[in-house]
Enzyme design. Structure first.
Site, PDB file in Angstrom:
ATOM      1  CE1 TYR A 357      -3.937   2.194   0.739  1.00 42.07           C
ATOM      2  CE2 TYR A 357      -2.547   3.164   2.450  1.00 42.07           C
ATOM      3  CZ  TYR A 357      -3.689   3.193   1.667  1.00 42.07           C
ATOM      4  OH  TYR A 357      -4.581   4.234   1.810  1.00 42.07           O
ATOM      5  CE  LYS A 361      -3.592   4.854  -1.555  1.00 43.81           C
ATOM      6  NZ  LYS A 361      -4.654   5.457  -2.380  1.00 43.81           N
TER       7      LYS A 361
HETATM    8  P1  NAD Z   1     -13.285   2.566   0.954  1.00 44.81           P
HETATM    9  O1  NAD Z   1     -12.801   1.161   0.921  1.00 44.81           O
HETATM   10  O2  NAD Z   1     -14.369   2.942   1.906  1.00 44.81           O
HETATM   11  O3  NAD Z   1     -13.767   3.000  -0.523  1.00 44.81           O
HETATM   12  C1  NAD Z   1     -13.013   2.688  -1.677  1.00 44.81           C
HETATM   13  C2  NAD Z   1     -13.949   2.561  -2.845  1.00 44.81           C
HETATM   14  O4  NAD Z   1     -13.154   2.210  -3.987  1.00 44.81           O
HETATM   15  C3  NAD Z   1     -14.975   1.440  -2.670  1.00 44.81           C
HETATM   16  O5  NAD Z   1     -16.279   1.916  -2.963  1.00 44.81           O
HETATM   17  C4  NAD Z   1     -14.528   0.381  -3.630  1.00 44.81           C
HETATM   18  O6  NAD Z   1     -15.581  -0.413  -4.154  1.00 44.81           O
HETATM   19  C5  NAD Z   1     -13.846   1.221  -4.703  1.00 44.81           C
HETATM   20  N1  NAD Z   1     -12.937   0.403  -5.515  1.00 44.81           N
HETATM   21  C6  NAD Z   1     -12.020  -0.498  -5.062  1.00 44.81           C
HETATM   22  N2  NAD Z   1     -11.446  -1.126  -6.111  1.00 44.81           N
HETATM   23  C7  NAD Z   1     -11.987  -0.595  -7.236  1.00 44.81           C
HETATM   24  C8  NAD Z   1     -11.808  -0.854  -8.622  1.00 44.81           C
HETATM   25  N3  NAD Z   1     -10.954  -1.791  -9.058  1.00 44.81           N
HETATM   26  N4  NAD Z   1     -12.538  -0.134  -9.503  1.00 44.81           N
HETATM   27  C9  NAD Z   1     -13.425   0.806  -9.083  1.00 44.81           C
HETATM   28  N5  NAD Z   1     -13.638   1.066  -7.784  1.00 44.81           N
HETATM   29  C10 NAD Z   1     -12.927   0.380  -6.862  1.00 44.81           C
HETATM   30  O7  NAD Z   1     -11.975   3.466   1.177  1.00 44.81           O
HETATM   31  P2  NAD Z   1     -11.815   4.963   1.732  1.00 44.81           P
HETATM   32  O8  NAD Z   1     -11.392   4.873   3.145  1.00 44.81           O
HETATM   33  O9  NAD Z   1     -12.989   5.793   1.375  1.00 44.81           O
HETATM   34  O10 NAD Z   1     -10.540   5.415   0.903  1.00 44.81           O
HETATM   35  C11 NAD Z   1     -10.623   6.171  -0.308  1.00 44.81           C
HETATM   36  C12 NAD Z   1      -9.198   6.504  -0.738  1.00 44.81           C
HETATM   37  O11 NAD Z   1      -8.530   7.210   0.296  1.00 44.81           O
HETATM   38  C13 NAD Z   1      -8.340   5.271  -1.036  1.00 44.81           C
HETATM   39  O12 NAD Z   1      -7.490   5.547  -2.127  1.00 44.81           O
HETATM   40  C14 NAD Z   1      -7.526   5.115   0.236  1.00 44.81           C
HETATM   41  O13 NAD Z   1      -6.333   4.448   0.010  1.00 44.81           O
HETATM   42  C15 NAD Z   1      -7.313   6.562   0.615  1.00 44.81           C
HETATM   43  N6  NAD Z   1      -7.000   6.789   2.038  1.00 44.81           N
HETATM   44  C16 NAD Z   1      -7.907   6.526   3.020  1.00 44.81           C
HETATM   45  C17 NAD Z   1      -7.584   6.795   4.350  1.00 44.81           C
HETATM   46  C18 NAD Z   1      -8.554   6.555   5.488  1.00 44.81           C
HETATM   47  O14 NAD Z   1      -8.212   6.835   6.638  1.00 44.81           O
HETATM   48  N7  NAD Z   1      -9.751   6.054   5.223  1.00 44.81           N
HETATM   49  C19 NAD Z   1      -6.322   7.296   4.666  1.00 44.81           C
HETATM   50  C20 NAD Z   1      -5.420   7.539   3.635  1.00 44.81           C
HETATM   51  C21 NAD Z   1      -5.789   7.305   2.321  1.00 44.81           C
END
Ligand code: NAD
Length: 451
Positions: A357, A361
């Site tokens: 991951y 990133k």
């Molecule tokens: P989440 O898992 O709630 O949502 C991710 C969404 O992406 C889901 O709806 C999933 O179905 C979709 N997805 C996954 N694979 C896919 C594909 N192949 N094609 C199309 N859609 C796809 O995650 P989140 O927490 O909302 O995170 C969103 C972004 O933020 C991600 O890139 C994550 O790495 C990043 N992020 C999140 C956090 C956190 O604290 N939640 C921190 C840092 C970065």
């Protein structure tokens, strides 16, 4: 999702208890609402040496209806209300000795800063200094602003913008962002602007009016918040997610009057299908937000190829392939386009169990930096945001202790909300943000993990 501890610490009884025990007292942050004034009070602007931005800054704030106060005088005199923002124009710095005037302005002004206030420093980039002494003075501001951010309490933030000569015209949008409630969870950050041709002023409440914006991973979590904020700001949103998330995706799209597109972004034909959809339904696209992301955590020594490959495919390769295809497709990516990629604090600081991951990133950060000059040639930009601890359904499932510690390890002593990431992305997507390019903006409350 309420923050029970923050609510407790801000109650009458909770305030007494947390004070007596020396426990953290996370504040209720000032978040953006359409129609809200830029600042809830006056601003005070000072300069270290002969700052070249002070006049333009004063005019910008006055045009926003902000009262600009004079700095506190040597005998402690002030002109009225406590400031909601303290702004230092440090473009006049020549030597480290000049920093004394920064201190002389900031100390009494910050002492009077009201809750949820903003400290903003504007300076020339150290890399363009004329002498080592000047570079030292400019770089010193990094340490200063990051420390001020750690000292501030009550939901206030401090950030630094590097403004090279010639880039003054790009300043309005970042200044507005950092002073407004849109930047509630962006703290202790240093970013740069570059010269860019910008369109005439947009509608402050609907800065994305008339724009078509693609948001991947929009069915839930941060992606759903991005889609909602983009639509609030006037964009027509094409919400993309995997077919398995189709029902939720349709719900989000219906709620915001957008379009749902079921698409696995890692499929070989995904870039082409997206481009065809955009061409046929909208004629093109103005904003692309690469938000979809997954985790498949394991220590590196135990990580199988499937875990490594799937994370790389969604988090990095799909962003590269779709962006390249959009650049190659004639006329689809409209002039002045904005691409915003979601990275992560893990990509900056690393995280145990997340080599796949964090690598993906970090790759995103390298990708936007490398692509920025090519985007600038088209009058477009590509940037990344790196969220820290964001309160989502995913973090709600963490064990209580891990979650509490994780969410408090930052200067604002609380986790961010999906809307905080969304506001930052929506700001980077604005036509007026054309001077911000190739940057990675952390939305982490100045997390203690990483710089
Ligand atoms: P989440 O898992 O709630 O949502 C991710 C969404 O992406 C889901 O709806 C999933 O179905 C979709 N997805 C996954 N694979 C896919 C594909 N192949 N094609 C199309 N859609 C796809 O995650 P989140 O927490 O909302 O995170 C969103 C972004 O933020 C991600 O890139 C994550 O790495 C990043 N992020 C999140 C956090 C956190 O604290 N939640 C921190 C840092 C970065």
């Amino acid at each position: 999702m309420s923050d029970w501890y923050r609510d407790f610490a801000n109650s009458g009884f909770g305030t007494t208890i947390t004070k007596q025990l020396g426990l953290p007292r996370p504040a209720v942050l000032r978040r953006y609402e359409p129609g809200q004034p830029l600042l809830p009070g006056p601003a005070v602007i000072g300069s270290a040496g002969e700052g070249r931005l002070r006049k333009a800054l004063t005019e910008l704030l006055q045009a926003e209806g902000v009262h600009v106060q004079s700095p506190v005088t040597a005998d402690g005199a002030t002109d009225g209300e406590k400031p909601a923002a303290v702004i230092l124009d440090a473009t006049g710095l020549r030597t480290p000795a000049d920093l004394a005037s920064a201190h002389d302005f900031l100390a009494p002004a910050i002492k009077r800063l009201r809750a949820t206030g903003r400290v903003l420093i504007l300076a020339d980039p150290p890399s363009q200094a004329d002498s080592p002494a000047q570079a030292a003075a400019r770089q010193a501001l990094d340490g200063l602003v990051r420390s001020v951010a750690k000292e501030l309490r009550a939901g206030s933030t401090a950030n630094l913008i590097h403004v090279p000569e010639g880039a003054e015209g790009s300043l309005a949008s970042p200044v507005r962002f950092f002073l407004s409630g849109r930047s509630a969870y962006v703290d202790g950050q240093v970013m740069s602007v570059t010269a860019a041709e910008l369109p005439a002023e947009e509608d402050a409440d609907k800065p994305l009016a008339g724009k078509v914006a693609v948001v991947t991973g929009a069915a839930r979590g941060i992606g759903a918040a991005i889609a909602t904020v983009m639509a609030r700001d006037g964009a027509h949103v094409v919400a993309v997610d995997i077919p398995a998330a189709g029902d939720k995706l349709a719900e989000v799209a219906n709620e915001i009057g957008g379009t749902a597109l079921q698409l696995d972004i890692t499929a070989e034909d995904a870039p082409q299908r997206l481009i065809e959809h955009l061409r046929e339904r909208h004629g093109g696209v103005d904003v692309v937000v690469h938000n979809a992301g997954i985790t498949r955590d394991k220590l590196l020594v135990n990580m199988d190829a499937a875990r490594w490959n799937s994370v790389m495919a969604v988090n990095l390769q799909a962003q590269l392939d779709i962006t390249q295809a959009l650049l190659d497709a004639d006329g689809v990516l409209r002039p002045g386009a904005r691409v915003v990629c979601v990275s992560s604090q893990s990509g900056i600081a690393g995280n145990r169990g997340q080599t796949n991951y964090a690598a993906s990133k970090a790759g995103v950060i390298g990708m936007v930096r490398a692509w920025a000059p090519q985007f600038a040639e088209r009058g477009a930009t590509i940037n990344a945001v790196a969220p820290g601890f964001i309160v989502t359904d995913m973090t709600a499932k963490m064990p209580f202790g891990t979650r509490e510690v994780g969410s408090r390890l930052n200067s604002l002593q609380q986790g961010g909300l999906p809307v905080d990431v969304a506001e930052t992305i929506a700001w980077l997507s604005q036509p007026g943000s054309g001077g911000v390019n190739g940057q990675t903006v952390r939305v982490c409350g100045q997390s203690l993990l990483g710089a």
